[in-house]
Design an enzyme around this catalytic site. Sequence first.
Site, PDB file in Angstrom:
ATOM      1  N   SER A 156      26.364   5.655  78.230  1.00  0.00           N
ATOM      2  CA  SER A 156      26.797   5.575  76.895  1.00  0.00           C
ATOM      3  C   SER A 156      26.035   4.842  75.802  1.00  0.00           C
ATOM      4  O   SER A 156      24.928   4.999  75.727  1.00  0.00           O
ATOM      5  CB  SER A 156      28.312   5.697  76.749  1.00  0.00           C
ATOM      6  OG  SER A 156      29.019   6.612  77.411  1.00  0.00           O
TER       7      SER A 156
ATOM      8  N   HIS B 171      26.222  -3.470  63.703  1.00  0.00           N
ATOM      9  CA  HIS B 171      25.865  -3.524  62.363  1.00  0.00           C
ATOM     10  C   HIS B 171      26.234  -4.967  61.804  1.00  0.00           C
ATOM     11  O   HIS B 171      27.597  -5.252  61.926  1.00  0.00           O
ATOM     12  CB  HIS B 171      26.673  -2.491  61.600  1.00  0.00           C
ATOM     13  CG  HIS B 171      26.320  -0.938  62.387  1.00  0.00           C
ATOM     14  ND1 HIS B 171      25.180  -0.477  62.502  1.00  0.00           N
ATOM     15  CD2 HIS B 171      27.404  -0.272  62.944  1.00  0.00           C
ATOM     16  CE1 HIS B 171      25.468   0.632  63.358  1.00  0.00           C
ATOM     17  NE2 HIS B 171      26.533   0.654  63.381  1.00  0.00           N
TER      18      HIS B 171
ATOM     19  N   CYS C 193      30.917   4.196  80.627  1.00  0.00           N
ATOM     20  CA  CYS C 193      31.454   5.051  81.410  1.00  0.00           C
ATOM     21  C   CYS C 193      31.085   4.595  82.857  1.00  0.00           C
ATOM     22  O   CYS C 193      30.231   3.555  82.891  1.00  0.00           O
ATOM     23  CB  CYS C 193      31.023   6.535  81.699  1.00  0.00           C
ATOM     24  SG  CYS C 193      30.799   7.244  79.912  1.00  0.00           S
TER      25      CYS C 193
END
Lengths: 138, 138
Positions: A63, A68, A83
């Site tokens: 994944s 940020h 996952c």
Amino acid sequence: MNARGRHLLVEYTGCDADVLDDLERIEGLMNEAAREAGAKIVASVFQPFVPRGVTGVVVIEESHLSIHTWPEHRYPAVDVFTCGNCLPERAHEVLARGLRAQRFEIMHVDRGLGVPGRMIQVRSHLTESRAELARSVS
Amino acid sequence: MNARGRHLLVEYTGCDADVLDDLERIEGLMNEAAREAGAKIVASVFQPFVPRGVTGVVVIEESHLSIHTWPEHRYPAVDVFTCGNCLPERAHEVLARGLRAQRFEIMHVDRGLGVPGRMIQVRSHLTESRAELARSVS
């Protein structure tokens, strides 16, 4: 199907502003975090964030991780979505240390639970200070 | 600081399995979704997902969009994380149509609320069928 994804939404506060504004360092930390979680990295894309800070994503076979940063608020928003057999908590431990976070808040969300209408579930939502963090990762 | 980020966690169910397994189409849809949200795209990274499906991220100046698809379950997990004046709901509208979703579940999370210990807040958590979706986007 059971939960297909484990998704950590993490907010770190009181971080080192210089680290949050250092693109190479943030990219290095995020890649280290992915490896520690047991993920296989397939791409790493980091850019300066406007007007300050860094934005970036590590795409993994399992994944992704994203960050940020707002150095002026000593704050980054982080997501670790995995996952399979990854351990996203390990990514969090790397980042909490590397960003020198004073506190963190972490929402653990299960994704893809397999029941239409109840696919997303908040498993936990915790806040801890650095002192508690030190104990939890020692 | 007020909310620095608006983050939509979206689960689509009953999607078109062929679309979910089509890397170019998924990448195109995700880029269209980013543009419709008013975001400026800086990078787009898409890969086959193991054993099937697609995984990918669109890095935007205003944060990111990600998708991980499970065609065998007609299900993708999507995140739309935006800052500034973007409209992440528009990205969702593009994706719901493009993926031919029967239903969606969407958790809207505010990130970076500025109060240590209360940085993340779930604003809403909704489930809608395609019929309701058709009305909501018409």
